[in-house]
Design a protein around this motif. Structure first.
Motif, PDB file in Angstrom:
ATOM      1  N   TYR A  14     -30.505  -2.641 -50.176  1.00 34.29           N
ATOM      2  CA  TYR A  14     -30.797  -3.676 -51.164  1.00 34.29           C
ATOM      3  C   TYR A  14     -30.901  -3.065 -52.556  1.00 34.29           C
ATOM      4  O   TYR A  14     -31.575  -2.058 -52.751  1.00 34.29           O
ATOM      5  N   TYR A  15     -30.231  -3.710 -53.493  1.00 33.01           N
ATOM      6  CA  TYR A  15     -30.440  -3.378 -54.889  1.00 33.01           C
ATOM      7  C   TYR A  15     -31.707  -4.090 -55.389  1.00 33.01           C
ATOM      8  O   TYR A  15     -32.186  -5.031 -54.768  1.00 33.01           O
ATOM      9  N   TYR A  16     -32.190  -3.651 -56.551  1.00 33.43           N
ATOM     10  CA  TYR A  16     -33.398  -4.250 -57.119  1.00 33.43           C
ATOM     11  C   TYR A  16     -33.214  -5.739 -57.380  1.00 33.43           C
ATOM     12  O   TYR A  16     -34.173  -6.505 -57.390  1.00 33.43           O
ATOM     13  N   ASP A  17     -31.954  -6.161 -57.572  1.00 33.00           N
ATOM     14  CA  ASP A  17     -31.708  -7.571 -57.875  1.00 33.00           C
ATOM     15  C   ASP A  17     -31.529  -8.407 -56.608  1.00 33.00           C
ATOM     16  O   ASP A  17     -31.205  -9.588 -56.668  1.00 33.00           O
ATOM     17  N   GLY A  18     -31.744  -7.785 -55.449  1.00 35.73           N
ATOM     18  CA  GLY A  18     -31.669  -8.526 -54.200  1.00 35.73           C
ATOM     19  C   GLY A  18     -30.313  -8.538 -53.540  1.00 35.73           C
ATOM     20  O   GLY A  18     -30.177  -9.002 -52.403  1.00 35.73           O
ATOM     21  N   THR A  19     -29.287  -8.066 -54.246  1.00 39.73           N
ATOM     22  CA  THR A  19     -27.964  -7.996 -53.617  1.00 39.73           C
ATOM     23  C   THR A  19     -27.944  -6.825 -52.640  1.00 39.73           C
ATOM     24  O   THR A  19     -28.752  -5.905 -52.734  1.00 39.73           O
ATOM     25  N   TYR A  20     -27.028  -6.868 -51.703  1.00 38.36           N
ATOM     26  CA  TYR A  20     -27.095  -5.915 -50.596  1.00 38.36           C
ATOM     27  C   TYR A  20     -25.731  -5.734 -49.937  1.00 38.36           C
ATOM     28  O   TYR A  20     -24.791  -6.506 -50.166  1.00 38.36           O
ATOM     29  N   TYR A  21     -25.652  -4.718 -49.110  1.00 44.15           N
ATOM     30  CA  TYR A  21     -24.524  -4.528 -48.193  1.00 44.15           C
ATOM     31  C   TYR A  21     -25.079  -3.855 -46.943  1.00 44.15           C
ATOM     32  O   TYR A  21     -26.194  -3.341 -46.937  1.00 44.15           O
ATOM     33  N   TYR A  35     -12.590  -5.054 -42.526  1.00 46.18           N
ATOM     34  CA  TYR A  35     -13.242  -6.319 -42.839  1.00 46.18           C
ATOM     35  C   TYR A  35     -13.816  -6.289 -44.255  1.00 46.18           C
ATOM     36  O   TYR A  35     -14.436  -5.303 -44.654  1.00 46.18           O
ATOM     37  N   CYS A  36     -13.646  -7.382 -44.970  1.00 47.82           N
ATOM     38  CA  CYS A  36     -14.376  -7.565 -46.217  1.00 47.82           C
ATOM     39  C   CYS A  36     -15.602  -8.428 -45.932  1.00 47.82           C
ATOM     40  O   CYS A  36     -15.652  -9.157 -44.930  1.00 47.82           O
ATOM     41  N   GLN A  37     -16.598  -8.325 -46.795  1.00 44.32           N
ATOM     42  CA  GLN A  37     -17.838  -9.084 -46.616  1.00 44.32           C
ATOM     43  C   GLN A  37     -18.431  -9.374 -47.984  1.00 44.32           C
ATOM     44  O   GLN A  37     -18.461  -8.500 -48.844  1.00 44.32           O
ATOM     45  N   GLN A  38     -18.927 -10.589 -48.171  1.00 45.84           N
ATOM     46  CA  GLN A  38     -19.537 -10.946 -49.454  1.00 45.84           C
ATOM     47  C   GLN A  38     -21.038 -11.135 -49.290  1.00 45.84           C
ATOM     48  O   GLN A  38     -21.516 -11.625 -48.253  1.00 45.84           O
ATOM     49  N   SER A  39     -21.765 -10.734 -50.342  1.00 49.45           N
ATOM     50  CA  SER A  39     -23.209 -10.954 -50.362  1.00 49.45           C
ATOM     51  C   SER A  39     -23.611 -11.724 -51.617  1.00 49.45           C
ATOM     52  O   SER A  39     -24.747 -11.633 -52.075  1.00 49.45           O
ATOM     53  N   ARG A  40     -22.656 -12.494 -52.166  1.00 50.33           N
ATOM     54  CA  ARG A  40     -22.948 -13.292 -53.352  1.00 50.33           C
ATOM     55  C   ARG A  40     -23.853 -14.463 -53.015  1.00 50.33           C
ATOM     56  O   ARG A  40     -24.728 -14.827 -53.798  1.00 50.33           O
ATOM     57  N   GLU A  41     -23.596 -15.076 -51.879  1.00 44.19           N
ATOM     58  CA  GLU A  41     -24.377 -16.237 -51.449  1.00 44.19           C
ATOM     59  C   GLU A  41     -24.744 -16.127 -49.976  1.00 44.19           C
ATOM     60  O   GLU A  41     -24.035 -15.487 -49.198  1.00 44.19           O
ATOM     61  N   SER A  42     -25.830 -16.780 -49.622  1.00 44.57           N
ATOM     62  CA  SER A  42     -26.196 -16.849 -48.219  1.00 44.57           C
ATOM     63  C   SER A  42     -25.563 -18.114 -47.613  1.00 44.57           C
ATOM     64  O   SER A  42     -25.562 -19.167 -48.247  1.00 44.57           O
ATOM     65  N   PRO A  43     -25.021 -18.015 -46.410  1.00 44.03           N
ATOM     66  CA  PRO A  43     -25.066 -16.838 -45.549  1.00 44.03           C
ATOM     67  C   PRO A  43     -24.020 -15.802 -45.938  1.00 44.03           C
ATOM     68  O   PRO A  43     -22.954 -16.153 -46.444  1.00 44.03           O
ATOM     69  N   PRO A  44     -24.328 -14.535 -45.707  1.00 37.00           N
ATOM     70  CA  PRO A  44     -23.294 -13.520 -45.902  1.00 37.00           C
ATOM     71  C   PRO A  44     -22.150 -13.788 -44.934  1.00 37.00           C
ATOM     72  O   PRO A  44     -22.386 -14.186 -43.787  1.00 37.00           O
ATOM     73  N   THR A  45     -20.935 -13.633 -45.416  1.00 37.35           N
ATOM     74  CA  THR A  45     -19.786 -13.915 -44.572  1.00 37.35           C
ATOM     75  C   THR A  45     -18.802 -12.754 -44.592  1.00 37.35           C
ATOM     76  O   THR A  45     -18.742 -11.990 -45.571  1.00 37.35           O
ATOM     77  N   PHE A  46     -18.033 -12.667 -43.515  1.00 37.83           N
ATOM     78  CA  PHE A  46     -17.020 -11.636 -43.364  1.00 37.83           C
ATOM     79  C   PHE A  46     -15.639 -12.280 -43.316  1.00 37.83           C
ATOM     80  O   PHE A  46     -15.488 -13.428 -42.865  1.00 37.83           O
ATOM     81  N   GLY A  47     -14.657 -11.519 -43.734  1.00 36.30           N
ATOM     82  CA  GLY A  47     -13.290 -11.943 -43.522  1.00 36.30           C
ATOM     83  C   GLY A  47     -12.931 -11.783 -42.051  1.00 36.30           C
ATOM     84  O   GLY A  47     -13.670 -11.172 -41.275  1.00 36.30           O
ATOM     85  N   GLY A  48     -11.795 -12.331 -41.672  1.00 36.67           N
ATOM     86  CA  GLY A  48     -11.374 -12.287 -40.283  1.00 36.67           C
ATOM     87  C   GLY A  48     -10.877 -10.922 -39.827  1.00 36.67           C
ATOM     88  O   GLY A  48     -10.668 -10.709 -38.629  1.00 36.67           O
ATOM     89  N   GLY A  49     -10.704 -10.020 -40.769  1.00 41.63           N
ATOM     90  CA  GLY A  49     -10.257  -8.671 -40.430  1.00 41.63           C
ATOM     91  C   GLY A  49      -8.758  -8.493 -40.561  1.00 41.63           C
ATOM     92  O   GLY A  49      -7.988  -9.420 -40.276  1.00 41.63           O
TER      93      GLY A  49
END
Lengths: 110, 122
Positions: free
Chosen positions: B101-108, A90-104
């Motif tokens: 979390y990174y200092y800039d708020g990004t995360y995994y 799965y890929c996942q992005q945290s650029r924008e909320s909500p965080p989203t995942f690919g379908g796998g």
């Protein structure tokens, strides 16, 4: 929401290279940071972090895994594929909320 | 060793409530934001809710807003998810996760529990 698109399945032979792609509906990069991450999930198990920020190998992950990409197009490469790598990715992005995942993408043996 | 152990799942009727717990160990729980991610049977992963390290900020996906509440007890190193007015579409395995979390708020999502199954059915 940012939509992440992955191919549902990929068939590969042991010892060969597997390339798994993930396309985002909009850029997930901020300046030089690519906010795309990859996870591996085996049947009946929890997901495990493989790659963070597109190209950084997580702790304890073998070097046969690598990631690349920027903007909207990202790739997870496994080379060479081993039997233990058969799983869903799965890929996942945290650029924008909500965080989203690919379908796998389910990695299967050819 | 970091451990996240979920509990509290099971079968529940539509419209009823259920509370999940996640016991954390192996790290200083009060220093970390935490999150719940779920996975419906044979489906992909879906973020549910996030809470800040001190519990002062919470975030939810639209479909659970007003029904689910994420909370934490830092003295007990435990994360919770109170789920009310449950629907069949809430049926899933719920994972407790610890983001990095990174200092800039990004995360995994760096660490994951083994998950707990919630089945909403009459």
């Amino acid at each position: 929401d940012i939509v992440l698109t992955q191919s549902p399945a990929l068939a590969v032979s042991l010892g060969q290279r597997a390339t798994i792609s993930c396309r985002a509906s909009q850029s997930v990069s901020i300046s030089r940071y690519n906010l795309m991450h990859w996870y591996q999930q085996k049947p009946g198990q929890q997901p495990k972090l493989l790659i963070y920020r597109a190209s950084n190998l997580a702790s304890g992950i073998p070097a046969r895994f690598s990631g690349s990409g920027s903007g909207t197009d990202f790739t997870l490469t496994i080379n060479p594929v081993q039997a233990d790598d058969i799983a869903t990715y799965y890929c996942q992005q945290s650029r924008e909320s909500p965080p989203t995942f690919g379908g796998g993408t389910k990695l299967e043996l050819k | 060793e970091v451990q996240l152990v979920e509990s509290g799942g099971g079968l529940v009727q539509p419209g009823r409530s259920m509370k999940l717990s996640c016991a954390a160990s192996g790290f200083t729980f009060s220093n970390y934001g935490m999150a719940w991610v779920r996975q419906a049977p044979t489906k992909g992963l879906e973020w549910v809710a996030t809470i800040s390290y001190d519990g002062s900020s919470t975030y939810y996906r639209d479909s659970v807003k007003g029904r689910f509440t994420i909370s934490r007890d830092n003295a007990k190193s435990t994360l919770y998810l109170q789920m009310n007015s449950l629907r069949s579409e809430d049926t899933a395995t719920y994972y407790c996760t610890r983001p990095f979390y990174y200092y800039d708020g990004t995360y995994y999502y760096e660490r994951w529990g083994q998950g707990v199954m919630v089945t909403v059915s009459s």
